[in-house]
Motif scaffolding. Structure first.
Motif, PDB file in Angstrom:
ATOM      1  N   VAL A   1     -68.724  39.617 -56.053  1.00  0.00           N
ATOM      2  CA  VAL A   1     -67.710  39.072 -55.433  1.00  0.00           C
ATOM      3  C   VAL A   1     -66.529  39.456 -56.476  1.00  0.00           C
ATOM      4  CG1 VAL A   1     -66.291  37.627 -53.861  1.00  0.00           C
ATOM      5  CG2 VAL A   1     -68.424  37.950 -53.290  1.00  0.00           C
TER       6      VAL A   1
ATOM      7  N   SER B   1     -65.948  45.508 -49.703  1.00  0.00           N
ATOM      8  CA  SER B   1     -66.720  45.472 -48.534  1.00  0.00           C
ATOM      9  C   SER B   1     -68.315  44.587 -48.699  1.00  0.00           C
ATOM     10  CB  SER B   1     -67.101  47.189 -48.197  1.00  0.00           C
ATOM     11  OG  SER B   1     -68.239  47.855 -49.039  1.00  0.00           O
ATOM     12  N   ALA B   2     -68.268  44.610 -47.178  1.00  0.00           N
ATOM     13  CA  ALA B   2     -69.904  43.499 -47.608  1.00  0.00           C
ATOM     14  C   ALA B   2     -71.075  44.543 -48.040  1.00  0.00           C
ATOM     15  CB  ALA B   2     -70.188  43.627 -45.561  1.00  0.00           C
ATOM     16  N   ASP B   3     -70.641  45.823 -47.784  1.00  0.00           N
ATOM     17  CA  ASP B   3     -71.860  46.990 -48.104  1.00  0.00           C
ATOM     18  C   ASP B   3     -71.781  46.589 -49.828  1.00  0.00           C
ATOM     19  OD1 ASP B   3     -72.947  47.748 -46.362  1.00  0.00           O
ATOM     20  OD2 ASP B   3     -71.921  49.215 -45.864  1.00  0.00           O
ATOM     21  N   GLU B   4     -70.884  46.485 -50.316  1.00  0.00           N
ATOM     22  CA  GLU B   4     -70.594  46.749 -51.637  1.00  0.00           C
ATOM     23  C   GLU B   4     -70.765  45.338 -52.128  1.00  0.00           C
ATOM     24  OE1 GLU B   4     -66.780  49.267 -52.373  1.00  0.00           O
ATOM     25  OE2 GLU B   4     -65.999  47.420 -51.337  1.00  0.00           O
ATOM     26  N   ILE B   5     -70.615  44.173 -51.436  1.00  0.00           N
ATOM     27  CA  ILE B   5     -71.557  42.749 -51.452  1.00  0.00           C
ATOM     28  C   ILE B   5     -73.043  42.645 -52.212  1.00  0.00           C
ATOM     29  CG2 ILE B   5     -71.471  40.506 -51.777  1.00  0.00           C
ATOM     30  CD1 ILE B   5     -68.663  40.801 -50.676  1.00  0.00           C
ATOM     31  N   ARG B   6     -73.294  43.433 -50.764  1.00  0.00           N
ATOM     32  CA  ARG B   6     -75.038  43.626 -50.900  1.00  0.00           C
ATOM     33  C   ARG B   6     -75.708  44.346 -52.005  1.00  0.00           C
ATOM     34  NH1 ARG B   6     -74.617  43.544 -45.715  1.00  0.00           N
ATOM     35  NH2 ARG B   6     -73.481  45.653 -44.815  1.00  0.00           N
TER      36      ARG B   6
ATOM     37  N   GLN C   1     -75.415  42.360 -54.943  1.00  0.00           N
ATOM     38  CA  GLN C   1     -76.610  41.005 -54.399  1.00  0.00           C
ATOM     39  C   GLN C   1     -78.038  41.708 -55.332  1.00  0.00           C
ATOM     40  OE1 GLN C   1     -76.150  40.568 -50.634  1.00  0.00           O
ATOM     41  NE2 GLN C   1     -77.202  38.190 -50.346  1.00  0.00           N
TER      42      GLN C   1
ATOM     43  N   PRO D   1     -64.204  37.084 -50.976  1.00  0.00           N
ATOM     44  CA  PRO D   1     -65.163  36.836 -49.257  1.00  0.00           C
ATOM     45  C   PRO D   1     -65.918  35.768 -50.437  1.00  0.00           C
ATOM     46  CG  PRO D   1     -64.919  38.816 -49.904  1.00  0.00           C
ATOM     47  CD  PRO D   1     -64.183  38.714 -51.087  1.00  0.00           C
TER      48      PRO D   1
ATOM     49  N   PRO E   1     -73.029  35.027 -51.541  1.00  0.00           N
ATOM     50  CA  PRO E   1     -73.742  35.428 -50.574  1.00  0.00           C
ATOM     51  C   PRO E   1     -74.635  33.595 -51.219  1.00  0.00           C
ATOM     52  CG  PRO E   1     -73.274  37.147 -51.182  1.00  0.00           C
ATOM     53  CD  PRO E   1     -72.484  36.534 -52.205  1.00  0.00           C
ATOM     54  N   SER E   2     -75.271  32.866 -50.103  1.00  0.00           N
ATOM     55  CA  SER E   2     -76.001  32.271 -49.682  1.00  0.00           C
ATOM     56  C   SER E   2     -77.247  32.332 -51.139  1.00  0.00           C
ATOM     57  CB  SER E   2     -75.848  31.263 -48.689  1.00  0.00           C
ATOM     58  OG  SER E   2     -76.822  32.098 -48.006  1.00  0.00           O
TER      59      SER E   2
END
Ligand code: AMP
Ligand code: MN
Ligand code: MN
Ligand code: MN
Length: 276
Positions: A220, A225-230, A233, A263, A266-267
């Protein structure tokens, strides 16, 4: 109360706009409770930051952002929870400093050939004894009306293939990770998406990093973006790396990047701070 971590930012010891004290104070104002200062190839700001943090009750983690070379690509490796006085690390920093100085003079020579005079001297005076980065050159070009923004300076002069670009022989990835480990720190691959590597080359770089002793990757960061975090991850899972968070804050002038503003992690990743 859970800690709010920001494990990547810069002060006037390299290309940040705030002194270590100002940075620590701003971090607290922005809700950060645990801060790592990670200046480019230097630990010079850490003592002041640690002192300022202890005065206001902020948890401080000594850090650094080292430039490293792997397969002809410059990668940034953040070292967290390092002992700033470790002799192996200090010897490494001295090498990087010599590389930065000689590169800065070469960049200035190239700008001189384009008719832009006296840049090294101007930057050295302004940055005191801080490490000189390409950001300093970008600021100079902007302040002298030669380019329209920092980004324009990189696009027209400082990026690979542009007139003032100087290829740089940073220490090898393995060496840099070794310095961090010798100093008792945790090595983290910074901003994995900023290298524009294909999935295949990213996997190769991360495999080499892991083999060398690397333990984490930034999952993070600011403006992600959410895609980049994914993506990051998945890198964590594939290479069994811990996850880090950091704004890469440089200046209050950039409204898009702020201390502590990104953000949540992620957990299902292992936070890097469980290692220190
Ligand atoms: P250096 O380590 O001397 O190559 O300088 C790298 C620093 O320049 C980075 O940490 C950023 O602060 C800044 N930088 C690199 N690329 C860009 C870019 N395209 N636009 C704005 N700043 C950049
Ligand atoms: Mn920087
Ligand atoms: Mn970086
Ligand atoms: Mn950085």
């Amino acid at each position: 109360m859970p800690e709010i971590y920001d494990l990547h930012c810069h002060s006037t010891a390299s290309d940040g706009a705030l002194s270590p004290t100002e940075l620590v104070q701003r971090a607290q104002c922005k809700g950060v409770t645990a801060l790592a200062l990670t200046d480019h190839d230097t630990t010079a700001g850490l003592a002041e930051a640690a002192q300022a943090a202890s005065e206001i009750g902020l948890r401080f983690i000594p850090g650094i952002e080292l430039s490293a070379l792997h397969a002809n690509q410059c990668l940034h490796i953040v070292g967290l929870n390092i002992d700033p006085l470790n002799p192996v690390l200090l010897a490494g920093i001295a090498k990087q400093h010599a590389i930065r100085e000689s590169r800065a003079r070469k960049i200035a020579d190239k700008l001189q050939k384009k008719g832009i005079e006296g840049v090294y001297e101007a930057i050295r005076e302004k940055s005191g004894d801080g490490e000189i980065t390409r950001s300093h050159f970008a600021d100079f070009l902007y302040q002298h009306g030669i380019v329209t923004s920092q980004q324009d300076a990189f696009d027209r002069y400082l990026s690979k293939g542009k007139p003032a670009y100087v290829p740089t022989q940073w220490a090898a990835l393995e060496e840099v990770v070794h310095w961090i480990q010798a100093a008792g720190g945790v090595a983290v691959m910074a901003h994995p998406l900023r290298y524009n590597l294909s999935q295949k080359w990213m996997n190769r770089a991360l495999a080499a990093f892991k083999t060398a002793g690397g333990q984490g990757i930034e999952v993070v960061t600011s403006r992600i973006s959410a895609d980049e975090i994914r993506f990051s991850q998945q890198c964590c899972q594939r290479h069994q790396l811990h996850a880090s968070v950091g704004s890469d804050f440089h200046t209050p002038d950039n409204q898009w990047v702020e201390l502590g503003r990104f953000p949540p992690l992620p957990s299902d990743v292992k936070p890097v701070w469980t290692l220190f």
